[in-house]
Structures are given as C-alpha cells and as structure tokens.
Design a protein around this motif. Structure first.
Motif, short mmCIF file in Angstrom:
data_model
loop_
_atom_site.label_atom_id
_atom_site.label_comp_id
_atom_site.label_asym_id
_atom_site.label_seq_id
_atom_site.Cartn_x
_atom_site.Cartn_y
_atom_site.Cartn_z
N GLN A 153 31.44 61.63 -6.69
CA GLN A 153 32.54 60.89 -5.56
C GLN A 153 33.64 59.09 -6.27
O GLN A 153 34.98 60.40 -5.64
CB GLN A 153 31.67 60.73 -4.88
N MET A 213 36.42 61.10 -7.74
CA MET A 213 37.36 61.80 -6.89
C MET A 213 38.30 61.02 -6.15
O MET A 213 39.48 60.80 -5.76
CB MET A 213 36.78 62.34 -5.77
N THR A 214 37.50 59.16 -5.60
CA THR A 214 38.15 59.27 -4.51
C THR A 214 39.67 57.86 -5.55
O THR A 214 40.59 57.83 -5.17
CB THR A 214 37.61 57.46 -5.17
N VAL A 219 35.99 60.61 1.01
CA VAL A 219 37.10 60.95 -0.13
C VAL A 219 36.42 62.30 -0.73
O VAL A 219 35.59 62.45 -1.53
CB VAL A 219 37.27 60.68 -1.37
N THR A 220 36.31 63.48 -0.50
CA THR A 220 34.83 65.05 -0.53
C THR A 220 36.03 65.16 -2.02
O THR A 220 37.48 65.17 -2.45
CB THR A 220 35.51 65.52 0.46
N TYR A 221 35.13 66.38 -2.67
CA TYR A 221 35.36 66.81 -4.11
C TYR A 221 37.33 67.60 -3.57
O TYR A 221 36.69 68.63 -2.91
CB TYR A 221 34.54 67.76 -4.03
N ASP A 222 37.15 67.71 -4.13
CA ASP A 222 38.83 68.52 -3.84
C ASP A 222 39.81 69.59 -5.08
O ASP A 222 39.93 68.28 -5.64
CB ASP A 222 40.05 67.09 -3.02
N ALA A 223 40.09 70.43 -4.99
CA ALA A 223 40.42 71.16 -6.10
C ALA A 223 41.33 70.87 -5.86
O ALA A 223 42.01 70.79 -7.71
CB ALA A 223 40.55 73.21 -4.98
N ARG A 224 42.80 70.01 -5.07
CA ARG A 224 43.57 70.05 -5.57
C ARG A 224 43.84 68.72 -6.42
O ARG A 224 44.18 68.68 -7.88
CB ARG A 224 44.78 69.60 -4.63
N LEU A 225 42.52 67.99 -6.13
CA LEU A 225 43.22 66.79 -7.41
C LEU A 225 42.54 67.20 -8.45
O LEU A 225 42.97 67.14 -9.66
CB LEU A 225 41.70 65.48 -6.96
N ASP A 248 42.08 60.50 -5.97
CA ASP A 248 42.42 59.77 -5.21
C ASP A 248 43.92 58.89 -5.54
O ASP A 248 45.03 59.61 -5.68
CB ASP A 248 41.95 60.29 -3.82
#
Lengths: 615, 631
Positions: free
Chosen positions: A334, A337-338, A18-24, A341
C-alpha cells in the motif's frame, strides 16, 4: 522486529486509500523490465527454496514411518542425507535469492531515481514557482525508498509465498484430506481475528505517526528559537505545551503497543491450538490405522501415520508463517503504491520549455537582440505589455524602473526560462524558440542578483563542470574579476570550500564569482542583474570595475542599481508597470526632461523637487 | 561522561516493579510453552509403542490419552496468551514511558542551555539526539531487553531439559552455537557499519537533490544540467553499491544461520533416529529434542538486530547524555539577601575581553563540528573583544559601528547576557551583571538579533511573545511602530495569520520588522538592536528610526548599524576594529576626528543618498504615472 525505530515517517502527505492499481504496476514495470532477468531468477530461486523447504517434512515423515518406527536401519542414512541435501539447497537458494532480488530492485530504483531527477532538471522555472522544494526532494528520496520495500518484501516474495501456500495445501491434502480439513478449521478464525486486530494496529499507527510528526515539528521549531524563548521568558509556557504534546504522543504509542501485544500473543496461541487439533483429530485417525501396514505400492494417503502427524505439525508452521506476513506485506504494498502514485504524478508533469524540432545553429553570435511586441504574464496579470526594443551588437543597455516593473522578467525571457506569452524575441534575427535551448543559453550569459553557489571549492564554482573550461581559463577569469585579491583572506584561496551555499563569502565576493563564471564561458550576450546589497566602498569599486570588464565586447543588458553603471551604458530603457515608457541615452533622456531627467535631478538635489529628498 | 548503565537505571528505576512482573511473565510463559512439545511427543510416543506392540496401553486408553494431551495443550495455549500479552504490555509499554520521560529531561535541559550552546550546535544535531537517539535508547529498554531476556530464559530452560534427555547428543547438537555467535557478531557489526554508510549515502543524495533544485535557475541558465546530473548519478551509484553490499552480508548471515540449524537437526535426526530405531531412546525424547532445537535456532534470526541495537542504543544513550550533561554556562548565583533588579539600565563595561578558544577546544557535541574545521587555518584562538571600556548612562543611546567580524555582535550579546563574561567586567546599575538572576535581567533586556526568528504561530502570538495577553491595540501599536501596518492588510487573516516556517512566508525585511515589533511591545529598559534593519528598505528604515527616537528616549539603547546615518542621534558612538574600540564620541566629534568613521560617512553619503533617492524616484515615477503627469 516491529519495535525497532523506524527510519522513515510515512505520514508525510500520505494519501491513504490509494489501492493497488494495475496502471501503476504497468508503469513500474517499465523500470523493472530491463532487469526482469534478475527478477525471474529471484522467483525461480524462491520456488527452489520453497520446494526444498517442503521436501524436508515429507522426508522426515518417510524417516519416521519407514525407518525409525519399524526400527529398520538400512537406508536410513540416505534419508537423512536427503534431508541434509534439501536443507543445503534451501540455504543456497535463499542466499542467492536475497541477493538477486536486491540487485533487481536496486537496479530498477537507480533507473527510476535518475529518471525522476532528469525530469526535475528539465521542468521549467514556472513549475518551480508553484511547487515546494521539500516535496520534490521527498520524491527522489523517501518515496523511492518506499519502493525499495516493495522489492525487498513485495511482489516476488508475495508470489513465492502464495506458491508455497498452495504447495503446502496440496501436500497436506495428499497426506490426509480429513486431517487437513480439520486443521484448516482454525484458518478462518485466524484470518478473521488478525484482520480485526490489524485494523486496530493500523489505526493506532496512523494516529501515532501523525502525533510523532507533530512532536518533531514542535521540537524543531522550539530548539531553533530557543534563545528567543529564553529572552522572552517563555520557558514555562513552552514546557507546558511540550508536556501536552509529549503525553499525547506517549498515549498514542501505548495504544500501538497494546494492539501489537495482543496480535503477537494471539498468533502464537493459534499455532499451539493447531498443534492440539492435529494431535486430537490426527491422533484419533492414526489410532484407527495402527497395525494396518499399507501394502508396498498402495497409496500412503490412506493412512495417517505418526510420521504424517509430525509432517503436519511442521507444515502448519510453514503455512502460518507466510499467512501472517501476507497481511503485513499488504501495508508495505500500500505504501509503495502511494509512493509510486506520487512519483508518476510528478513524471506526468510536462511543464517545460518546448524544444524546437530542427533548431537553428548559426556559427557565430552577433548579439543583436530584438523584442517585438512582447507580452508576458506569470499568471493572470501581464508583467510585460507590448514591449518592443532592439539592442545592437555590442551595445550596452540598462533597464531602470520600480520594483515589479518587469525588469527581471526581461532577463528571464532572454534566456528562455519562460516563453513569451505574445510577440517574439529574436537573437540575430532568429526567434529564440528556434534555437536549441542549451545552445541559446550558451550564447546568452546571465548573472542573477542572488548568486547561487554549489558545494565544492571556489574554482569548481567558476568552472561548474563545463568540460571546455580549463582550470587556467577559470583562474584567468577569476583574476580578471580581481578575485585573487579578494580571496587572499581565505586560507585555501581558489580551493577554499564553499560552505552552506556560500555563507563564508560576502555578497560582493559571491557576485564576483558569478561574474567570473560568465567570463569563463565567454558568451556574446550578457544579461546582468546587479546586486542591491550593501557592500563596503572597496568592494563597490571592485564590483564597478568587474561590471566594466564583463560588459567589454558583448551585447549587455543590465538591470542597473548603481548610477555609476547607468552612466556607463549606451542607452537606458525605463520600464513602468510592464511597459517601456522612455528610451534613450543618458544625455538624450536628460534633454527630454521626462522621468529620467527627474531621476537625475533628484540625484543631485538641484531640481525643484529636490527638497522632497530629505537629508 | 557518565557511563551508560547507571544513568539508564535512573530512567528505569521508577518502573522497576513493572519490569520485574513483565520479566517474570516472560519466564512463566516460556516455561509453559516448553511443556507443550512434551505432551505432543509423549502422546506420539505412546502411539508408536502401541504400533510396535510394545506399549502397555490398549486402544481405548490411548484414545483418552490423546484427548487428554490435546486438552492440556489447548489449555496451556489459552493460559500462555494473556501472560505473554502482559509481558509485552509491561515491557514495551514501559519503554515508551521511559522514552517520554527521557524526552522530557532533554527538553528541560534544552530550555536551560545558554544561547551560546545553540550557536555552537546546529538544530539538526540537537533534533537527532532528541528524536533518533532517544528512539534507540527506547528500543534498548524495550524490544532489545525483552529479546535478551526471552533468549536467555529459553536457553536456560531448554538446554538443561535437553541435556537431561541425552547429554551427549544435546551437547553435540549445540556445539556449533558458540562458534556461530562469534561469526554472527562479526557479520552483524559489518552489516551495521555498511548500513550506516548507506544511510549517509542517502543523505548525500538528499543534499544533492536539494542543491540542484534550489539552484535550478542557475543550472538552467548556465546549462549545467548534464554536469549536475552526473554528480547526482555518482551519489546514486554509491548508494546502490552499499545497499548491494548490505544484501550480500544479509544473505551470508541468514544462510549461515540456516546452516547452523541444519547441522544440529541433522545430528539429532541421524543419531537420535538410530537410537530410537534400536530402542535405546524414547520417541518422545527424540521429538522433544528436535522441537527444542528448532526453537533455539529462532532467536539467532534476530541476533544481528540485537547486536547492532545494543551497540547503537548505548552509543545513542551517550549522545543523549552529552546533551543532558552540557554545562548551562550562564552562571546564576544564588542570592539569599536580595535579588538585584534592573532599575535604570545604566551600563558600565570595564576591561572586558572575550577570547574564543580554537573550535576544536570548545565544548561541541560530537558531530556538530565539521571535521574539516578541526586543525584548519581558522581553528585558532580568536580575540573577539579586546579590553573594552564603556559607560552608557541610563536612557542614552550607544551606537556601535565596525566591519563584519569586528566584534559588534559579540559585544551586543555580552550586554544582552547571552554570552558568559568574567565577573567584574560588565555592570548594570552598578551591579555586576553576573549577580543578576537571569529572570530579572531578561525582564528588562530586549535584544533583537540580526536574523529574525519567527515561530509558526499567528502574527499576534509572534509579536506578543513577552505578553501573551497584550491587548489588540498594544499589538497594533507595536506593528505600526515597526511599519508593519501596511503589510498587515496583505495578510489573509490579518493578525491571526500563521507566519513562520509552516505559515505565510514573510520577506527578510518583514521578518526583521516583526522581530522589532516584539521588543516594541515588550518595552524593556535596555534595548539592543543588532543591525535589525539590514534587510529593510531605506525609506521604511527611516520611518522606523523616526518612531524609535521617542521610544528610545527613556531607555538605554544599543544600536548596531551599517548605515551611519541611523546613528547620528546617538549620544555616543564607538567604532570597533578587531575587537578594540578605535574611535569614540558623538557623530559630530567623530566626523571632526577625520578617522575611520568620517571616511565611511563620506563614502556612504554618496551611495546612501543614491539609494534613498533612487527609491524616492521609484515612488516619484509611480506617482507620476498614477497622476498621468506625463504629457
């Protein structure tokens, strides 16, 4: 210290990649936003810390070049004072920054934690039917804890680190760009090497963590089943399995140690090599400058002085510190973020019973219940098919039928734990879906078969945090259920703590407590699922009286398991495979000669089928 | 209680040479590392002399000096890296092996400990000793040890060097260190206790969440959402406060550490700087002092970690020792002449009393006993079995009846040799039960406790616990006897379906029947069933009893049951009350006696018949609809 025992086991259901995600980040920001002032303050403090930290080598350079080297003592005290001031500033800003960052983090996390719990409490029964509890508990605890890491060493620190890296570079270039370029030669080597080693470290960790969970699971089960292992003389085989798992775990751990040792030693080595580089290249530059005192006002960057070399040495230490940590923090990010998510996935589940926009709120409840062509299914096959019946105010009806006939479902629909798939159910002529959910559940009291007790004492379990139930009411309800007689055996009486969901109470006692709960709330409609468990004859009598008492003056729908209860009700509804097949009073049904009649005949062993009932 | 260090030494001893080499590597690498600043500052010092025009080198000599020093530093760093790696590999790697050995010791002991140990100490407690506590011990033998040796070596080498340079200045700069150590220790302890409180608060949140989610149906139907959420919030808030408190302490710790380093640096900078300016001190010495001081401050950063790890590690080690030192409890007398074996399983019990001491006097592991139990009303001596006299001839069945808490299970466990008894009270085939080696006894005793435990293995493996190579027919026959054949069809992979905690969830009745199938396959000479069918529905229970009758024929059988009807075939039935046998005889004799047994029988007849008939009716109805019998 990387070798400290870790508190959590991130291996559980980790979804790697799960990559760095702007939405998260945007969604997390919702929870951080209210506390952004603290976060901003922490960032400012961090910059102050960096600024003060970077001022020190510059001032040291000044002290060496202008005072110590030429032997000029006038004003030296002021420079040292300046360094002391910078150190003090760094110290104070750092302390405040640690606290503010924690404050912002804790405040945001408590909001998030509460939001998740609110959400969980709202999710419908059908959601819980298909989701393992352990996983949900992990969302509220472990996952939110990994977000804590994000605050402690995450975003703000990373921004701070980046800013100070840029600051350091600027100062280095300002002092001497050729020396800077020469020194930075080592950076690509460092980055390339650490990335390679870190990949090794990470892979080794992943393997180690999965083996550790395997070990934990193994131990847990073997310890729990130990008497059995002994009784069946499995010790030797178990010991063999254990040895293998223990050895595998140790191997995996040793490989993490290998990688870590290499990493730590090489980081150390690179900083020494930088020192050699500064000395070799910078020393050469400085040698060329010797004796060429810069004119006052002329730009100092022209020359590499001894002070510059010292400042370089210190600044490179500052430079490598955050650079080393940045890659470590990547893992933390990381993980966070996981975790977020997973948390937001849960928050996105919108499986709940819809609330009416303008709920009806009749003053009183008569207690007239109508099922109109009700069909319901949990999944594919319908559990109830086209069921229609009416229960008059104050009437008592009992449901009879085989396991899986849909009896319990009727009760669940009545309190809107589930909504009907088709048809409708009304209370006093109003569709259940038009009541407020809580309002409805206050009008319809339910006593489930498995009584759930909460931590706390018995009285608290009767009151259950309803502010409108006074202690007296609760005691009165308990007395009406003969609980005072039963609880005499417990030293604490009503205040006896309930242990582990009621393991210190018998099933009969638990059922009586559930009756008292309902009696204390005094709903107009009662939905009761009689317990089937074996109780002794005295308890049997108490339960019978208790059922009588709770049914008094209320519309009662009962899933009856005792014939004594069945005989007490006004009407009996026989369910079979989700369909209502017979309705009538005890006498009517007997007269009808259908299934209920057969039940009665079987009961007294007088019918032709009697010999089928052995004993 | 053994003290920590000698027993820790027994763990370390096999690896002592590795440790010795590892620790020597630390000393060598640190010594080398401390040389580097000497070269660096030495060179700068020469440059300064040259600049001042007081040096005795010319520019060319200086240039070659620079290259030489740079090469030396480069060489030293290349040399240090492998030595450092070796020291870490040897110490940290060995600590992992020690941890492995320790776990093996713990597990070996767990395999020996008596069932009564497991009923006193919850699994969670034992797990936390075997996992968390062991990790702390490992950290003690690894990271903590390494850190301590590193720090001591660093100080031991650097301080004399500093004193050699300028005793007065060095001592002045180091003067605040002892004071700081005392302060840091104080803060570290407070951080540790607060952090532990925070961990407990997190555990309380977990517990509350578990409770709320497990009870979500009740919460919904009784509209307890708000009240429950309030309780949850209180726990979250407590956790937040504790975390903030930890942050405050941490900030204090870090800033005091920075302050310490700052003060000593300022001292050296001001004093030493002035001396260099006046030409009373070499620039090299000034620089080395500054560098060493900076290095000496680094270990203070992890001081808190070490102090708390030391405390935690020794406490954890004691907790592990508690398990390792737990008494095995069941005596196994060493036999030289001959080892008795169970041949007919004739049982005789004479003058047997079992008295449990108060909770607080039983040998619990620390933390196994909830504090509210100590000194509570229940914390008193309890007589569970009182002067029991029994004779069970081989191959006969003994039924045991009684209320909850009358001592039935205790008696069963005594006969299964799960509980220790005084010698001269229980005899098997005329031999004292305590004189049998456990192994021989367990070969012939099949005990099925009330709560059936399943391993997360296949159904086949679960049933064939006693004989892993049992044939498929034998397993299927055992399953058929336990009335599990029908259920087998519903399992996705039949016999090979993984059941238990991490597999398919079986119902309470199915679990009990699986446990029963185990002993059916085992076919021991002494069969003890402790209310094994309590969660099995009446009809199935009937069929099982049907099967059991011929099975039990050649075996001595102890049958505990609530449903008296399942005991009616027993040769002998006893009624227990408060640990005493109050009635005994055959079913008919006991009915004729008109006592407790007969009154319970009458009461049960009605309700039990109802239950049996109700479930038969269910089948009837089922049948009726299937046949379309309704007109």
């Amino acid at each position: 210290m990387s070798d400290a025992p870790s508190k959590q086991d991130p291996s559980k259901e980790s979804t790697h990649g799960v990559t760095y995600d702007a939405r998260l980040v945007r969604r997390l920001w919702q929870y951080i936003r209210p506390h952004r002032k603290w976060l901003g303050l922490a960032l400012v403090l961090m910059l102050v810390t960096s600024a003060c930290g970077l001022a020190k080598p510059l001032l040291l350079r000044l002290a060496i070049d202008e005072y110590i080297a030429p032997g000029e003592m006038v004003g030296f005290g002021w420079v040292v004072l300046g360094i002391a001031g910078a150190a003090l500033g760094e110290l104070i800003a750092r302390a405040l920054q640690i606290y503010t960052l924690e404050l912002a983090g804790q405040n945001a996390l408590i909001d998030l934690r509460r939001a998740v719990m609110r959400h969980l409490l709202r999710l419908s029964a059908s959601f819980y039917d298909k989701t393992p509890l352990g996983r949900l508990i992990g969302r509220v605890t472990t996952d939110i804890e990994s977000l804590q890491e994000l605050f402690a060493s995450g975003v703000v620190t990373v921004i701070g680190d980046l800013v100070s890296l840029v600051g350091i570079l600027a100062i280095l270039f300002y002092m001497s760009w050729p020396l800077t370029l020469a020194t930075l030669l080592v950076v690509p080597v460092l980055v390339g090497f650490t990335l390679w080693v870190r990949k090794g470290v990470r892979d080794a960790y992943v393997r180690m963590i999965s083996r550790r969970s395997a070990m934990n699971a193994f131990l847990h089960e073997q310890v729990a089943g130990m008497p059995l292992i002994q009784a069946f003389r499995r010790e030797r085989r178990t010991a063999k399995n254990f040895e293998k798992i223990n050895g595998d775990l140790c191997d995996a751990q040793l490989s993490t140690v290998n990688w870590e040792s290499v990493l730590s030693a090489s980081t150390d080595m690179l900083s020494s090599i930088t020192m050699a580089l500064i000395l070799w290249f910078g020393g050469g530059l400085a040698l060329d400058q010797l004796g060429l005192k810069p004119e006052p006002g002329s730009p100092l960057e022209q020359g590499v002085t001894i002070g510059t070399l010292v400042a370089f040495l210190q600044l490179m230490d500052y430079f490598f510190g955050p650079l080393n940590e940045l890659s470590l923090k990547y893992t933390v990010m990381q993980n966070a973020m996981t975790a977020s998510d997973r948390i937001f996935n849960l928050l996105d589940k919108e499986e709940w019973i819809p609330e009416s926009e303008n709920p009806q709120r009749p003053e009183t409840t008569q207690g007239v219940i109508r099922f109109e062509n009700v069909t319901f299914s949990y999944g594919k096959a319908p559990v109830l098919r086209n069921v229609s019946f009416e229960v008059a105010a104050g009437e008592r009806v009992a449901f009879v039928g085989a396991t899986g006939a849909g009896k319990t479902t009727v009760l669940k629909l009545l309190t809107r734990l589930y909504d009907v798939t088709d048809g409708r159910i009304t209370l006093d002529g109003i569709d259940l879906r038009e009541y407020g959910l809580k309002d409805l559940r206050n009008r319809v009291g339910i006593v489930p078969q498995d009584v759930y007790l909460f931590a706390g004492n018995i009285l608290e379990n009767i009151r259950l945090g309803h502010p409108e139930i006074s202690e007296e009411d609760a005691v009165a309800a308990a007395k009406a259920m003969h609980l005072d007689r039963v609880l005499k055996r417990l030293p604490g009486g009503y205040h006896e703590p309930v242990r582990e969901r009621g393991s210190n109470l018998s099933s009969g006692e638990r059922q009586l407590i559930a009756f008292a709960r309902v009696l204390a709330v005094a709903p107009r409609v009662l939905a009761l699922d009689e317990a089937t468990s074996n109780v002794d004859s005295e308890m049997e009598q108490l339960l019978h009286e208790a059922v009588e008492r709770v049914m008094e003056n209320r519309t009662s729908i009962i899933i009856a398991h005792r014939l004594s209860t069945i005989r007490d009700v006004d009407r009996i509804l026989v369910l079979h495979k989700g369909q209502l097949v017979e309705v009538g009073s005890h006498t009517e049904l007997l007269a009808k000669g259908g299934y209920y009649w057969r039940l009665h005949q079987l009961q007294y062993g007088q019918s032709d089928d009697g010999d089928e009932a052995e004993e | 209680m053994r003290s920590t260090f000698p027993s820790l030494w027994t763990l370390v001893r096999p690896y002592r040479w590795r440790y010795l080499v590892g620790l020597s590597c630390i000393v060598i690498s640190l010594w080398l590392k401390l040389q580097i600043p000497q070269y660096f500052w030495g060179t700068l010092s020469e440059l300064l002399e040259l600049d001042r025009g007081t040096g005795d080198l010319d520019t060319t000599q200086a240039a070659s000096l620079i290259t030489q020093a740079a090469l030396l530093i480069f060489g030293a760093s290349l040399l240090i890296a492998p030595i450092r790696t070796a020291s870490r590999l040897l110490i940290l790697g060995t600590s992992r092996k020690i941890s492995r050995d320790l776990l093996a010791k713990i597990f070996a002991r767990l395999l020996e400990l008596a069932p009564s140990f497991y009923s006193r100490n919850p699994t969670g407690q034992l797990m936390s000793r075997a996992i968390n506590d062991r990790e702390y011990v490992r950290s003690l033998a690894g990271a903590v040890l390494m850190y301590i040796v590193e720090t001591i070596t660093l100080y031991a080498i650097a301080i004399p060097l500093m004193i050699d340079i300028d005793a007065e200045l060095a001592l002045l700069a180091l003067a605040p260190y002892p004071l700081f150590l005392i302060f840091a220790r104080y803060i570290a302890v407070r951080i540790q206790t607060t952090a532990r409180a925070a961990q407990n608060a997190l555990a309380a949140i977990t517990e509350k969440t578990d409770e709320s989610l497990s009870g979500q149906l009740v919460i919904k139907t009784l509209t307890l959402e708000d009240a429950d959420f309030e309780k949850f919030t209180v726990r979250c808030e407590e956790f937040r406060q504790l975390n903030l408190h930890v942050a405050k302490l941490r900030a204090l710790m870090i800033s005091s550490m920075m302050g310490l380093a700052g003060i000593s640096t300022m001292l050296v900078l001001y004093q030493g700087g002035a001396q260099v300016a006046r030409g009373e001190m070499e620039f090299k010495d000034f620089g080395v002092l500054l560098t060493y001081l900076a290095w000496l401050a680094v270990p203070t950063r992890t001081l808190g970690f070490v102090i708390s790890s030391l405390k935690r590690g020794t406490a954890a080690h004691e907790r592990v020792l508690e398990v390792l030192d737990s008494a095995v409890e069941l005596r196994q007398e060493m036999h030289t002449a001959r080892t008795p074996e169970v041949s007919h399983a004739a049982l005789r019990v004479q003058n047997l009393s079992v008295v449990y001491p108060p909770f607080s006097e039983q040998p619990h592991l620390e933390g196994s006993l909830p504090p509210e139990h100590i000194g509570s009303h229940a914390d008193v001596e309890r007589t569970v079995l009182d002067n029991i006299e029994l004779e069970v001839p081989p191959g006969t069945t003994l039924g045991i009846v009684g209320h909850t808490g009358s001592g039935k299970t205790t008696l069963a466990r005594v006969l299964a040799r799960q509980l220790e008894v005084p010698t001269g009270t229980v005899f098997v085939d005329g031999q004292d039960i305590t004189s049998f080696p456990l192994e021989n006894l367990r070969e012939q005793v099949g005990y099925v406790p009330q709560d059936a435990f399943l391993f997360s293995e296949s159904l086949r493996a679960n049933v064939s616990l006693s004989q892993p190579d049992a044939s498929e027919e034998a397993v299927l026959a055992a399953l058929a006897g336990a009335q599990l054949s029908k259920d087998l069809d519903q399992l996705p992979e039949g016999l090979d379906t993984i059941i238990g905690e991490r597999g398919v969830n079986l119902s309470g009745g199915q679990r009990q029947r699986t446990a029963l199938a185990r002993v059916l396959l085992f076919a021991p000479k002494l069969l003890i069933l402790d209310d094994t069918l309590s969660a099995v529905d009446t009809n199935t229970a009937e069929s099982i009893l049907e099967y059991l009758r011929p099975f039990a024929a050649g075996r001595t059988t102890i049958l505990i049951a609530h449903r008296l009807s399942s005991l009616s075939h027993a040769e002998q039935i006893i009624v227990l009350e408060n640990g005493k046998i109050v009635e005994r005889g055959t079913h008919a004799q006991l009915l004729a006696l008109g006592g407790h047994y007969s009154s319970t029988w009458e009461l049960q007849q009605e309700s039990e018949d109802n239950a049996v008939r109700a479930s038969q009716l269910e089948q009837e109805l089922e049948q009726g609809f299937e046949d379309g019998a309704e007109q």
